[in-house]
Design a protein around this motif. Structure first.
Motif, PDB file in Angstrom:
ATOM      1  N   ALA A 181       0.826  -1.205   0.000  1.00  0.00           N
ATOM      2  CA  ALA A 181       0.000   0.000   0.000  1.00  0.00           C
ATOM      3  C   ALA A 181       0.865   1.262   0.000  1.00  0.00           C
ATOM      4  N   ILE A 182       1.961   1.237   0.755  1.00  0.00           N
ATOM      5  CA  ILE A 182       2.852   2.397   0.800  1.00  0.00           C
ATOM      6  C   ILE A 182       3.457   2.662  -0.577  1.00  0.00           C
ATOM      7  N   MET A 183       3.909   1.618  -1.225  1.00  0.00           N
ATOM      8  CA  MET A 183       4.481   1.788  -2.564  1.00  0.00           C
ATOM      9  C   MET A 183       3.385   2.071  -3.589  1.00  0.00           C
ATOM     10  N   GLY A 184       2.241   1.408  -3.422  1.00  0.00           N
ATOM     11  CA  GLY A 184       1.162   1.522  -4.390  1.00  0.00           C
ATOM     12  C   GLY A 184       0.419   2.839  -4.365  1.00  0.00           C
ATOM     13  N   VAL A 185       0.456   3.559  -3.236  1.00  0.00           N
ATOM     14  CA  VAL A 185      -0.270   4.828  -3.161  1.00  0.00           C
ATOM     15  C   VAL A 185       0.348   5.866  -4.098  1.00  0.00           C
ATOM     16  N   MET A 186       1.559   5.593  -4.580  1.00  0.00           N
ATOM     17  CA  MET A 186       2.167   6.490  -5.561  1.00  0.00           C
ATOM     18  C   MET A 186       1.408   6.493  -6.892  1.00  0.00           C
ATOM     19  N   PHE A 187       0.471   5.574  -7.060  1.00  0.00           N
ATOM     20  CA  PHE A 187      -0.395   5.617  -8.236  1.00  0.00           C
ATOM     21  C   PHE A 187      -1.502   6.661  -8.078  1.00  0.00           C
ATOM     22  N   GLY A 188      -1.535   7.340  -6.917  1.00  0.00           N
ATOM     23  CA  GLY A 188      -2.481   8.432  -6.716  1.00  0.00           C
ATOM     24  C   GLY A 188      -3.803   7.994  -6.116  1.00  0.00           C
ATOM     25  N   ALA A 220      -5.008  15.577  12.704  1.00  0.00           N
ATOM     26  CA  ALA A 220      -3.706  16.151  13.041  1.00  0.00           C
ATOM     27  C   ALA A 220      -2.747  16.100  11.845  1.00  0.00           C
ATOM     28  N   TYR A 221      -2.940  15.106  10.998  1.00  0.00           N
ATOM     29  CA  TYR A 221      -2.124  14.969   9.791  1.00  0.00           C
ATOM     30  C   TYR A 221      -3.063  14.904   8.584  1.00  0.00           C
ATOM     31  N   PRO A 222      -3.288  16.003   7.892  1.00  0.00           N
ATOM     32  CA  PRO A 222      -4.181  15.997   6.721  1.00  0.00           C
ATOM     33  C   PRO A 222      -3.695  14.990   5.678  1.00  0.00           C
ATOM     34  N   ILE A 223      -4.667  14.373   4.993  1.00  0.00           N
ATOM     35  CA  ILE A 223      -4.345  13.392   3.959  1.00  0.00           C
ATOM     36  C   ILE A 223      -4.439  14.074   2.597  1.00  0.00           C
ATOM     37  N   PRO A 224      -3.309  14.412   1.991  1.00  0.00           N
ATOM     38  CA  PRO A 224      -3.331  15.117   0.701  1.00  0.00           C
ATOM     39  C   PRO A 224      -3.543  14.150  -0.462  1.00  0.00           C
ATOM     40  N   ASP A 225      -4.783  13.629  -0.591  1.00  0.00           N
ATOM     41  CA  ASP A 225      -5.015  12.593  -1.594  1.00  0.00           C
ATOM     42  C   ASP A 225      -4.976  13.120  -3.027  1.00  0.00           C
ATOM     43  N   GLY A 226      -5.152  14.430  -3.213  1.00  0.00           N
ATOM     44  CA  GLY A 226      -5.017  15.019  -4.538  1.00  0.00           C
ATOM     45  C   GLY A 226      -6.083  14.622  -5.527  1.00  0.00           C
ATOM     46  N   ILE A 227      -7.286  14.296  -5.054  1.00  0.00           N
ATOM     47  CA  ILE A 227      -8.341  13.846  -5.956  1.00  0.00           C
ATOM     48  C   ILE A 227      -8.733  14.928  -6.955  1.00  0.00           C
ATOM     49  N   ASP A 264      -6.818  16.762  -8.536  1.00  0.00           N
ATOM     50  CA  ASP A 264      -5.839  16.798  -9.619  1.00  0.00           C
ATOM     51  C   ASP A 264      -5.982  15.621 -10.577  1.00  0.00           C
ATOM     52  N   GLY A 265      -7.042  14.824 -10.377  1.00  0.00           N
ATOM     53  CA  GLY A 265      -7.289  13.705 -11.274  1.00  0.00           C
ATOM     54  C   GLY A 265      -6.798  12.386 -10.730  1.00  0.00           C
ATOM     55  N   LEU A 266      -7.073  11.315 -11.485  1.00  0.00           N
ATOM     56  CA  LEU A 266      -6.763   9.961 -11.047  1.00  0.00           C
ATOM     57  C   LEU A 266      -5.461   9.421 -11.644  1.00  0.00           C
ATOM     58  N   GLY A 267      -4.669  10.271 -12.240  1.00  0.00           N
ATOM     59  CA  GLY A 267      -3.432   9.822 -12.871  1.00  0.00           C
ATOM     60  C   GLY A 267      -2.383   9.363 -11.877  1.00  0.00           C
ATOM     61  N   SER A 268      -1.415   8.600 -12.375  1.00  0.00           N
ATOM     62  CA  SER A 268      -0.314   8.122 -11.556  1.00  0.00           C
ATOM     63  C   SER A 268       0.536   9.293 -11.083  1.00  0.00           C
ATOM     64  N   ARG A 269       1.069   9.192  -9.870  1.00  0.00           N
ATOM     65  CA  ARG A 269       1.922  10.241  -9.313  1.00  0.00           C
ATOM     66  C   ARG A 269       3.398   9.901  -9.427  1.00  0.00           C
ATOM     67  N   PHE A 270       3.729   8.812 -10.116  1.00  0.00           N
ATOM     68  CA  PHE A 270       5.135   8.500 -10.364  1.00  0.00           C
ATOM     69  C   PHE A 270       5.710   9.530 -11.329  1.00  0.00           C
ATOM     70  N   ALA A 271       6.977   9.880 -11.119  1.00  0.00           N
ATOM     71  CA  ALA A 271       7.605  10.907 -11.951  1.00  0.00           C
ATOM     72  C   ALA A 271       7.875  10.420 -13.367  1.00  0.00           C
ATOM     73  N   ASP A 272       8.084   9.115 -13.555  1.00  0.00           N
ATOM     74  CA  ASP A 272       8.372   8.587 -14.886  1.00  0.00           C
ATOM     75  C   ASP A 272       7.108   8.023 -15.524  1.00  0.00           C
TER      76      ASP A 272
END
Length: 481
Positions: free
Chosen positions: A70-77, A209-216, A218-226
């Motif tokens: 899940a930690i690695m996979g959340v980079m898919f946004g 206390a820790y907001p969850i910046p899910d970025g919805i 900004d769309g459902l696209g992957s958040r990986f840089a490549d």
């Protein structure tokens, strides 16, 4: 936060609503004797209290998948949150529940035997090979991971090799001893640690206390840089244990041999998968909340050599010293309690395949010895290579299981669509992945040819099933409910 809360609501509501649908489609029979009653042997067929069966099943399937995956996979946004919730309810939990019920009705038969009954002897042979390979891979992977985690928290003399030896000795005992002697006694402790960890992190997340910046937005696209991580098919292989995992179906028969009543199957098997989905959801949200966002999470993972350090930092920062220790215990216990039962399931699979009675200790050793040797040999291979092949093989097994479950329900003239739809989807995922993924992991053909091949193959399977549906429905008498 909104995406997290919606996904959490889907998981909880889905258990009560769609879980009931799956239960009614299959048609449980509370008056029917279960394998632990009809085949009691004091070793593998042992009646165990339901709460223990639930914890054992939960810990069997959890491992590090819903945490590290899940930690690695959340980079898919934000798509990761949707896949965890919807994949669990409509895919993973149905997969786990139906395969468990099939085993309950077949005297606790292991997965290859169940699949072979529905898809034929050739597929049974393939499933035997794939299942044993997957289970041995799990045994190897889940020795290395906890050994590295524990070595980082102990003195220098207790290095990785020391903990590999300790964990492997435990695996041997857990594989060979009666299920209620070791696994049945220690799992409640490990279960408490894992559940405490997840519950504590959820409280922190819900506190705001820790907001969850899910970025919805900004769309459902992957958040990986490549561009090498497209959501389809990569996300659906990367996030497996928190959504759908073929490995789970190898574990279900083990607990099907210990369940005292069919009416408990939905809370145990569908419920354990939902619990795992919630754990995955919590860790996905915690990862981006703790680091501050997707790019920050990517920087953290690259600078700290993986997810292990993040798990430690989140646990200690959010739960305090005592809570952090229990949380780390849970994270260490999760892979260990998956690796041991993986090898135990491999023993049961080999025993079923060779028709070896397992009441005698020396026969259990005979079935397990080659598995121990293979698992130890695999530990000499690079971990990253092991994990990649485990991930794809895992999802391939899920596709096989769902097709077998579809045929099973069709034979019984049940609403097989609940398994057919995820079977079609997972076939598309694994076929696209193996042709798209770069060499040597896959064929590296590019997305368009990979999708073309996968679509063609899926259409072929759908047509084959449709053409044989009448024959399937008439091939076996209806089950007497």
């Amino acid at each position: 936060m909104t995406t997290f809360l919606l996904a959490l609501a889907v998981l909880i509501g889905g258990y009560f609503i769609y879980g009931t649908v799956a239960e009614r489609v299959f048609g449980i029979d509370p008056a029917r004797p279960t394998p632990c009653q009809s085949k009691a042997d004091g070793v593998d067929f042992v009646e165990i209290p339901t709460w223990k069966v639930f914890l054992i099943q939960f810990l069997n399937i959890a491992g590090l998948g819903p945490i590290f995956g899940a930690i690695m996979g959340v980079m898919f946004g934000p798509a990761a949150f949707l896949w965890i919730s919807l994949g669990t309810i409509f895919g993973g939990a149905v997969h786990d529940f139906i395969s468990a019920m099939m085993s309950l009705r077949a005297d606790g038969a292991s997965l290859p035997e169940l699949v072979g009954r529905e898809l034929g002897s050739a597929i049974k042979a393939i499933m035997r090979i794939v299942s044993v390979i997957l289970l041995v891979l799990v045994g190897a992977v889940f020795v290395l991971t906890p050994a590295n985690l524990i070595a980082g928290m102990t003195p220098d003399w207790a290095n990785v090799n020391f903990w590999i030896a300790i964990i492997f000795i435990y695996y041997i005992l857990a594989t060979l001893l009666p299920v209620d002697k070791l696994i049945g006694r220690f799992y409640p402790i490990f279960g408490f640690a894992l559940l405490f960890m997840a519950g504590g992190l959820m409280v922190v997340l819900l506190s705001g206390a820790y907001p969850i910046p899910d970025g919805i937005t900004d769309g459902l696209g992957s958040r990986f840089a490549d561009n090498g991580h497209p959501i389809f098919p990569m996300m659906f292989v990367s996030i497996a244990c928190g959504a759908i995992s073929g490995f789970h179906a190898t574990q279900s028969p083990m607990m099907a041999r210990c369940l005292k009543n069919e009416r408990l199957a939905r809370p145990v098997f569908y419920g354990a998968m939902v619990a795992e989905g919630i754990v995955a959801l919590i860790w996905a949200a915690a990862a981006i909340a703790f680091t501050g966002g997707y790019s920050q999470l990517a920087d953290y993972l690259s600078s700290h050599a993986g997810a292990g350090a993040l798990v430690n930092d989140i646990s200690m920062a959010w739960l305090g010293t005592f809570g952090g220790i229990l949380a780390i215990l849970g994270v260490v216990a999760a892979p260990i309690t998956t690796g041991d039962t993986a090898l135990r399931s491999a023993r049961l699979t080999v025993a079923d395949m060779l028709h070896l009675d397992q009441t005698k200790f020396y026969k259990r050793v005979l079935a397990a010895l080659p598995l121990f040797a293979a698992s130890f040999a695999l530990m000499l291979i690079d971990f990253n290579i092991l994990w990649r092949y485990f991930a794809w093989t895992n999802q391939l097994l899920a596709a096989f299981t769902l097709w077998a479950a579809t045929v099973y329900l069709a034979r019984k003239r049940k609403a097989f669509v609940i398994c057919l739809v995820p079977a079609i989807f997972m076939t598309m995922v694994v076929t696209t992945y193996i042709f798209y993924a770069p060499s040597p992991e896959g064929f590296g053909l590019g997305m368009t040819p990979a999708l073309t091949i996968a679509t063609t193959f899926d259409v072929f399977l759908i047509a084959l099933f449709a053409l044989n549906l009448k024959k399937i429905r008439n091939s076996l008498p209806l089950e007497q409910a």
